[in-house]
Design a protein around this motif. Structure first.
Motif, PDB file in Angstrom:
ATOM      1  N   HIS A  36      12.236   6.110  43.632  1.00  0.00           N
ATOM      2  CA  HIS A  36      11.385   5.219  44.630  1.00  0.00           C
ATOM      3  C   HIS A  36      10.866   3.927  44.055  1.00  0.00           C
ATOM      4  CE1 HIS A  36      11.701   8.203  47.901  1.00  0.00           C
ATOM      5  NE2 HIS A  36      11.755   9.211  46.971  1.00  0.00           N
ATOM      6  N   LEU A  37      10.338   4.003  42.855  1.00  0.00           N
ATOM      7  CA  LEU A  37       9.642   2.576  42.479  1.00  0.00           C
ATOM      8  C   LEU A  37      10.793   1.666  42.273  1.00  0.00           C
ATOM      9  CD1 LEU A  37       7.575   1.039  40.877  1.00  0.00           C
ATOM     10  CD2 LEU A  37       8.138   2.291  38.836  1.00  0.00           C
ATOM     11  N   MET A  38      11.945   2.308  41.424  1.00  0.00           N
ATOM     12  CA  MET A  38      12.976   1.093  41.241  1.00  0.00           C
ATOM     13  C   MET A  38      13.646   0.716  42.570  1.00  0.00           C
ATOM     14  SD  MET A  38      13.700   1.067  37.982  1.00  0.00           S
ATOM     15  CE  MET A  38      11.836   0.919  37.872  1.00  0.00           C
ATOM     16  N   LEU A  39      13.694   1.533  43.696  1.00  0.00           N
ATOM     17  CA  LEU A  39      14.181   0.847  45.016  1.00  0.00           C
ATOM     18  C   LEU A  39      13.001  -0.309  45.599  1.00  0.00           C
ATOM     19  CD1 LEU A  39      15.507   4.042  46.620  1.00  0.00           C
ATOM     20  CD2 LEU A  39      16.758   2.141  46.150  1.00  0.00           C
ATOM     21  N   SER A  40      11.941   0.017  45.472  1.00  0.00           N
ATOM     22  CA  SER A  40      11.053  -0.739  45.679  1.00  0.00           C
ATOM     23  C   SER A  40      10.959  -2.365  45.051  1.00  0.00           C
ATOM     24  CB  SER A  40       9.732  -0.152  45.805  1.00  0.00           C
ATOM     25  OG  SER A  40       9.090  -0.244  44.344  1.00  0.00           O
ATOM     26  N   GLN A  41      11.674  -2.112  43.734  1.00  0.00           N
ATOM     27  CA  GLN A  41      11.868  -3.302  42.916  1.00  0.00           C
ATOM     28  C   GLN A  41      13.404  -3.864  43.128  1.00  0.00           C
ATOM     29  OE1 GLN A  41      10.618  -2.494  39.066  1.00  0.00           O
ATOM     30  NE2 GLN A  41       8.430  -2.032  39.630  1.00  0.00           N
ATOM     31  N   HIS A  42      14.108  -3.232  43.925  1.00  0.00           N
ATOM     32  CA  HIS A  42      15.391  -3.856  44.131  1.00  0.00           C
ATOM     33  C   HIS A  42      16.165  -3.774  43.053  1.00  0.00           C
ATOM     34  CE1 HIS A  42      13.947  -5.147  48.166  1.00  0.00           C
ATOM     35  NE2 HIS A  42      12.976  -6.093  47.450  1.00  0.00           N
ATOM     36  N   ARG A  43      15.922  -2.596  42.030  1.00  0.00           N
ATOM     37  CA  ARG A  43      16.781  -2.108  41.014  1.00  0.00           C
ATOM     38  C   ARG A  43      17.654  -1.092  41.321  1.00  0.00           C
ATOM     39  NH1 ARG A  43      13.035  -2.017  36.067  1.00  0.00           N
ATOM     40  NH2 ARG A  43      14.822  -2.108  35.192  1.00  0.00           N
ATOM     41  N   TYR A  44      18.795  -1.575  42.013  1.00  0.00           N
ATOM     42  CA  TYR A  44      19.711  -0.394  42.680  1.00  0.00           C
ATOM     43  C   TYR A  44      20.495   0.319  41.670  1.00  0.00           C
ATOM     44  CZ  TYR A  44      18.064  -2.989  46.800  1.00  0.00           C
ATOM     45  OH  TYR A  44      17.195  -3.487  47.668  1.00  0.00           O
ATOM     46  N   ALA A  45      20.863  -0.239  40.668  1.00  0.00           N
ATOM     47  CA  ALA A  45      21.550   0.558  39.583  1.00  0.00           C
ATOM     48  C   ALA A  45      20.934   1.805  38.915  1.00  0.00           C
ATOM     49  CB  ALA A  45      22.269  -0.428  38.607  1.00  0.00           C
ATOM     50  N   ALA A  46      19.547   1.195  38.705  1.00  0.00           N
ATOM     51  CA  ALA A  46      18.535   2.024  37.776  1.00  0.00           C
ATOM     52  C   ALA A  46      18.327   3.174  38.957  1.00  0.00           C
ATOM     53  CB  ALA A  46      17.575   1.375  37.441  1.00  0.00           C
ATOM     54  N   ALA A  47      18.174   2.995  40.199  1.00  0.00           N
ATOM     55  CA  ALA A  47      17.779   3.825  41.197  1.00  0.00           C
ATOM     56  C   ALA A  47      18.925   4.936  41.432  1.00  0.00           C
ATOM     57  CB  ALA A  47      17.305   3.177  42.463  1.00  0.00           C
ATOM     58  N   GLY A  48      20.127   4.533  41.363  1.00  0.00           N
ATOM     59  CA  GLY A  48      21.314   5.324  41.549  1.00  0.00           C
ATOM     60  C   GLY A  48      21.407   6.227  40.212  1.00  0.00           C
ATOM     61  N   ARG A  49      21.072   5.729  39.229  1.00  0.00           N
ATOM     62  CA  ARG A  49      21.178   6.547  37.817  1.00  0.00           C
ATOM     63  C   ARG A  49      20.116   7.763  38.042  1.00  0.00           C
ATOM     64  NH1 ARG A  49      22.935   9.943  35.125  1.00  0.00           N
ATOM     65  NH2 ARG A  49      22.734  10.031  33.037  1.00  0.00           N
ATOM     66  N   LEU A  50      18.796   7.220  38.434  1.00  0.00           N
ATOM     67  CA  LEU A  50      17.663   8.565  38.619  1.00  0.00           C
ATOM     68  C   LEU A  50      18.167   9.298  39.660  1.00  0.00           C
ATOM     69  CD1 LEU A  50      15.061   5.609  38.362  1.00  0.00           C
ATOM     70  CD2 LEU A  50      15.288   7.828  36.823  1.00  0.00           C
ATOM     71  N   GLY A  51      18.913   8.811  40.801  1.00  0.00           N
ATOM     72  CA  GLY A  51      19.230   9.947  41.655  1.00  0.00           C
ATOM     73  C   GLY A  51      20.263  10.902  41.092  1.00  0.00           C
ATOM     74  N   GLU A  52      21.250  10.451  40.394  1.00  0.00           N
ATOM     75  CA  GLU A  52      22.128  11.321  39.641  1.00  0.00           C
ATOM     76  C   GLU A  52      21.124  12.348  38.664  1.00  0.00           C
ATOM     77  OE1 GLU A  52      24.661   8.793  37.443  1.00  0.00           O
ATOM     78  OE2 GLU A  52      25.571   8.002  39.222  1.00  0.00           O
ATOM     79  N   MET A  53      20.306  11.832  37.905  1.00  0.00           N
ATOM     80  CA  MET A  53      19.534  12.766  37.183  1.00  0.00           C
ATOM     81  C   MET A  53      18.679  13.688  38.042  1.00  0.00           C
ATOM     82  SD  MET A  53      18.009   9.575  34.499  1.00  0.00           S
ATOM     83  CE  MET A  53      16.991  10.876  33.655  1.00  0.00           C
ATOM     84  N   LYS A  54      18.222  13.425  38.954  1.00  0.00           N
ATOM     85  CA  LYS A  54      17.447  14.248  39.939  1.00  0.00           C
ATOM     86  C   LYS A  54      18.530  15.192  40.374  1.00  0.00           C
ATOM     87  CE  LYS A  54      15.208  13.936  44.506  1.00  0.00           C
ATOM     88  NZ  LYS A  54      14.910  12.972  45.519  1.00  0.00           N
ATOM     89  N   GLU A  55      19.437  14.918  40.892  1.00  0.00           N
ATOM     90  CA  GLU A  55      20.352  16.046  41.444  1.00  0.00           C
ATOM     91  C   GLU A  55      21.040  16.943  40.108  1.00  0.00           C
ATOM     92  OE1 GLU A  55      25.064  16.012  43.284  1.00  0.00           O
ATOM     93  OE2 GLU A  55      23.946  14.440  43.600  1.00  0.00           O
ATOM     94  N   ALA A  56      21.206  16.406  39.104  1.00  0.00           N
ATOM     95  CA  ALA A  56      21.495  17.209  38.017  1.00  0.00           C
ATOM     96  C   ALA A  56      20.381  18.357  37.594  1.00  0.00           C
ATOM     97  CB  ALA A  56      21.770  16.441  36.902  1.00  0.00           C
ATOM     98  N   ALA A  57      19.197  17.966  37.545  1.00  0.00           N
ATOM     99  CA  ALA A  57      18.041  18.738  37.710  1.00  0.00           C
ATOM    100  C   ALA A  57      18.022  19.977  38.586  1.00  0.00           C
ATOM    101  CB  ALA A  57      17.096  17.715  37.136  1.00  0.00           C
ATOM    102  N   LEU A  58      18.113  19.326  39.852  1.00  0.00           N
ATOM    103  CA  LEU A  58      17.928  20.348  40.990  1.00  0.00           C
ATOM    104  C   LEU A  58      19.124  21.186  40.798  1.00  0.00           C
ATOM    105  CD1 LEU A  58      17.074  18.091  43.757  1.00  0.00           C
ATOM    106  CD2 LEU A  58      15.456  19.694  42.743  1.00  0.00           C
TER     107      LEU A  58
END
Length: 114
Positions: A36-58
């Motif tokens: 969410h922090l990365m999205l607010s800063q328009h850092r979409y590549a980092a946000a995408g990678r964090l989304g992948e990490m979140k999905e893997a952990a879940l």
């Protein structure tokens, strides 16, 4: 010399499942907050990678404790999201295309196609 009280591998694995699932859940929540922090800063590549990490952990949390971590389609927050809930731990959301329970989703698709 007293006999050793040795645990089997299965006993050790079972005793650490909850701890490992809680660790995975914490990683998912951290990745979500950072995403969410990365999205607010328009850092979409980092946000995408964090989304992948979140999905893997879940995925790991669901795999370890499928009887406690529930996966549903969210009808409360925003329709079209997958809601992953663990009583006492909260909930996380993923996009609808997230394949959090591959065996269940594939079976559901096969049943719907018949």
């Amino acid at each position: 010399m007293p006999p050793r009280n040795r645990s089997s591998f299965g006993q050790i694995r079972e005793s650490t499942k909850t701890l490992a699932a809680e660790s995975a859940w914490a990683r998912a929540q951290q990745a979500s907050a950072l995403r969410h922090l990365m999205l607010s800063q328009h850092r979409y590549a980092a946000a995408g990678r964090l989304g992948e990490m979140k999905e893997a952990a879940l995925k790991l949390a669901v795999k370890l404790l499928p009887e406690h971590v529930m996966v549903t389609i969210d009808a409360d927050y925003q329709v079209g999201l997958v809601s992953v809930r663990w009583k006492g731990h909260g909930r996380c959301h993923l996009p609808a295309h997230a394949d959090i329970q591959p065996h269940t989703r594939k079976h559901a698709v096969m049943c719907a196609a018949e």
